[in-house]
Design an enzyme around this catalytic site. Structure first.
Site, PDB file in Angstrom:
ATOM      1  N   ASN A   1       0.842  -1.189   0.000  1.00 55.19           N
ATOM      2  CA  ASN A   1       0.000   0.000   0.000  1.00 55.19           C
ATOM      3  C   ASN A   1       0.884   1.249   0.000  1.00 55.19           C
ATOM      4  O   ASN A   1       1.830   1.328   0.789  1.00 55.19           O
ATOM      5  CB  ASN A   1      -0.900   0.003   1.238  1.00 55.19           C
ATOM      6  CG  ASN A   1      -1.816  -1.205   1.279  1.00 55.19           C
ATOM      7  OD1 ASN A   1      -2.370  -1.599   0.256  1.00 55.19           O
ATOM      8  ND2 ASN A   1      -1.963  -1.805   2.448  1.00 55.19           N
TER       9      ASN A   1
ATOM     10  N   HIS B   1       6.945  -1.229   3.320  1.00 53.17           N
ATOM     11  CA  HIS B   1       6.745  -2.647   3.652  1.00 53.17           C
ATOM     12  C   HIS B   1       5.907  -3.319   2.587  1.00 53.17           C
ATOM     13  O   HIS B   1       5.152  -2.664   1.868  1.00 53.17           O
ATOM     14  CB  HIS B   1       6.049  -2.800   5.009  1.00 53.17           C
ATOM     15  CG  HIS B   1       4.733  -2.081   5.115  1.00 53.17           C
ATOM     16  ND1 HIS B   1       4.653  -0.734   5.364  1.00 53.17           N
ATOM     17  CD2 HIS B   1       3.463  -2.512   4.992  1.00 53.17           C
ATOM     18  CE1 HIS B   1       3.383  -0.364   5.411  1.00 53.17           C
ATOM     19  NE2 HIS B   1       2.626  -1.429   5.170  1.00 53.17           N
TER      20      HIS B   1
HETATM   21  P1  AMP Z   1      -0.403  -0.699   5.754  1.00 58.58           P
HETATM   22  O1  AMP Z   1      -1.856  -0.363   5.861  1.00 58.58           O
HETATM   23  O2  AMP Z   1      -0.016  -1.242   4.420  1.00 58.58           O
HETATM   24  O3  AMP Z   1       0.461   0.428   6.231  1.00 58.58           O
HETATM   25  O4  AMP Z   1      -0.184  -1.947   6.737  1.00 58.58           O
HETATM   26  C1  AMP Z   1       0.241  -1.847   8.063  1.00 58.58           C
HETATM   27  C2  AMP Z   1       0.060  -3.224   8.665  1.00 58.58           C
HETATM   28  O5  AMP Z   1       0.755  -3.256   9.897  1.00 58.58           O
HETATM   29  C3  AMP Z   1      -1.407  -3.592   8.970  1.00 58.58           C
HETATM   30  O6  AMP Z   1      -1.750  -4.775   8.266  1.00 58.58           O
HETATM   31  C4  AMP Z   1      -1.417  -3.795  10.475  1.00 58.58           C
HETATM   32  O7  AMP Z   1      -2.269  -4.863  10.874  1.00 58.58           O
HETATM   33  C5  AMP Z   1       0.042  -4.087  10.780  1.00 58.58           C
HETATM   34  N1  AMP Z   1       0.479  -3.762  12.131  1.00 58.58           N
HETATM   35  C6  AMP Z   1       0.206  -2.650  12.850  1.00 58.58           C
HETATM   36  N2  AMP Z   1       0.821  -2.674  14.035  1.00 58.58           N
HETATM   37  C7  AMP Z   1       1.521  -3.831  14.086  1.00 58.58           C
HETATM   38  C8  AMP Z   1       2.375  -4.452  15.049  1.00 58.58           C
HETATM   39  N3  AMP Z   1       2.643  -3.871  16.225  1.00 58.58           N
HETATM   40  N4  AMP Z   1       2.917  -5.655  14.750  1.00 58.58           N
HETATM   41  C9  AMP Z   1       2.660  -6.254  13.573  1.00 58.58           C
HETATM   42  N5  AMP Z   1       1.869  -5.728  12.621  1.00 58.58           N
HETATM   43  C10 AMP Z   1       1.306  -4.539  12.858  1.00 58.58           C
END
Ligand code: AMP
Length: 118
Positions: free
Chosen positions: A92, A105
């Site tokens: 994203n 990521h």
């Molecule tokens: P995005 O919307 O592409 O920025 O994705 C961010 C991702 O990070 C989401 O799928 C969240 O569920 C994940 N996320 C947020 N906080 C954490 C955390 N502490 N550990 C692992 N994943 C996380």
């Protein structure tokens, strides 16, 4: 958008301030399970360098970091054993892409038939 927030969640994970369920890591990447999985297998792969998004990474990372990051994606796929069954990679970007965490990521989703792309 290219200003890097040093206190974003993934930066804090890299500093060891927030625990994760690690899958694997290398010199240039860390992979771990998403805390709020959207599929039976949901991994995140992040570069260790401070890059806010794809463009930031592509423009500023060294060739070694770019290759290391992609090797990390491959290693994660191997460990999750989803090479044969298939998977989806999503990244994203920005507001329209729905990027929530401003550290570059990619998501790897698998473990079931994922259905339509959106
Ligand atoms: P995005 O919307 O592409 O920025 O994705 C961010 C991702 O990070 C989401 O799928 C969240 O569920 C994940 N996320 C947020 N906080 C954490 C955390 N502490 N550990 C692992 N994943 C996380």
């Amino acid at each position: 958008m290219n200003t890097y927030d040093k206190n974003n969640i993934f930066a804090r994970i890299l500093k060891g301030e927030i625990p994760v369920k690690k899958i694997t890591e290398g010199h240039d990447f860390l992979s771990f399970y998403d805390a709020f999985p959207k599929a039976p297998l949901h991994a995140l792969v992040i570069p260790k360098g401070a890059y806010a998004n794809w463009f930031d990474f592509y423009e500023k990372a060294s060739q070694e970091e770019i290759i290391g990051f992609h090797n990390g994606i491959n290693q994660t796929i191997e460990i999750l054993e989803i090479k044969e069954t298939g998977f989806r990679i999503i990244s994203n970007q920005g507001a329209n892409g729905g990027q929530e965490i401003p550290h570059y990521h990619i998501h790897i989703l698998g473990g079931k038939k994922l259905g339509p792309m959106i």
